[in-house]
Design an enzyme around this catalytic site. Sequence first.
Site, mmCIF file in Angstrom:
data_model
loop_
_atom_site.group_PDB
_atom_site.id
_atom_site.type_symbol
_atom_site.label_atom_id
_atom_site.label_comp_id
_atom_site.label_asym_id
_atom_site.label_seq_id
_atom_site.Cartn_x
_atom_site.Cartn_y
_atom_site.Cartn_z
ATOM 1 N N LYS A 1 0.886 -1.172 0.000
ATOM 2 C CA LYS A 1 0.000 0.000 0.000
ATOM 3 C C LYS A 1 0.922 1.220 0.000
ATOM 4 O O LYS A 1 0.904 2.064 0.914
ATOM 5 C CB LYS A 1 -0.910 -0.061 1.242
ATOM 6 C CG LYS A 1 -2.023 0.968 1.257
ATOM 7 C CD LYS A 1 -3.136 0.692 0.268
ATOM 8 C CE LYS A 1 -4.126 1.842 0.242
ATOM 9 N NZ LYS A 1 -5.132 1.701 -0.836
ATOM 10 N N ASP B 1 -5.520 -3.228 -2.330
ATOM 11 C CA ASP B 1 -6.946 -3.174 -2.680
ATOM 12 C C ASP B 1 -7.161 -3.694 -4.102
ATOM 13 O O ASP B 1 -8.064 -4.487 -4.372
ATOM 14 C CB ASP B 1 -7.518 -1.759 -2.495
ATOM 15 C CG ASP B 1 -6.638 -0.653 -3.057
ATOM 16 O OD1 ASP B 1 -5.509 -0.938 -3.509
ATOM 17 O OD2 ASP B 1 -7.087 0.510 -3.061
#
Length: 360
Positions: free
Chosen positions: A191, A221
Amino acid sequence: MSEKNRCYHVAVLPGDGIGPEVMEVTLPILEAAAAKSGAAFVFTEADVGGVAIDRHGEALPEKTRKVCEESEAILFGSVGGPKWESLPPERQPERAALLPLRKIFGLFANLRPVVVYPGLEEQSPLRRAAGMDLLVVRELIGGIYFGKPKCRKKDAAVDTSRYDVAEIERITDVAVTAARGRRKKITSVDKANVLATSVLWRETVSRVVPEEIELEHMYVDNAAMQLVLNPARFDVIVTENLFGDILSDLAASLPGSLGMLPSASLGKEKTLWGRFGMYEPAGGSAPDIAGKGLANPIAQILSGALMLRYSFGEESAARAIEEAVSRVIKKGCRTSDIAAAGKAISTREMGEEILNEVRR
Ligand code: IPM
Ligand code: MN
């Protein structure tokens, strides 16, 4: 290899739920596979998890630790169940046995292969999962699981995510070695648009992965989305502890049964033949079906095959087990988790089928 005495000492920790029944059918298969290539096992059983709480007052008794210390690998069943869920979290089987075992033995690399077997495609919730064959390499003893400070005050709580370069380098090395023996592609998941640890992760992975391996970086994600949209595109996924926990469960949902999925947790410590490691099925203790002969033993059996490969360097014995499992699936043998209604065999019968195939 002949100069070494190929007799392997393994701590066997069946644990709770379906652990004992799947372990029982696994050990003869391991012995048969090893015997074929002239090796042998000494299995030492010990209590872990809820059963250890009941018998000795704690999930990871000193004696069990000692058995593990004196062994060259740990074959783990599963721990936990409703009976122990009302204990304080830090005494529960998962937190008080599994996490300490990982930390004590420095098991930093968690390998979770996820394969949709030919013949079982219809078990998957996704039609597009056909042909899926990936390996999640999850960092297991760093990140937010173990970072300090970790505390709870009355109206606030803190967990700390921390990684250093050496921790990222060593897990990347494991991913590279794995990718070399596979399709030579690594997806590193982070991330890095938000987290400092992820920026360091990305920099380090980029530096360590050699040219001959294809490397891509993906935000976590997006990785979750891609795993659903196109799971067959992945070969090796390398990622930090928390992301690996979540993504490996997502990936594990795709073959349609957790009962098929093994895992290996490897340490830095070397044995005479490979790395010290702990090997366990990806699914839990499944208390709802425990003791009924319904459990699929394949995850435990394949975990044993990973042990032969990674801790003992017995590649041909590992393959013999994996091929036996494939043949038995191809033949149509199904425990209830992977059977179309009405024609399932028992845990023992599945074990016998695989044992016979290994002995062939
Ligand atoms: C796993 C489990 C553990 C984890 C829990 C039981 C602590 O979910 O092995 O993936 O989060 O690592
Ligand atoms: Mn998990």
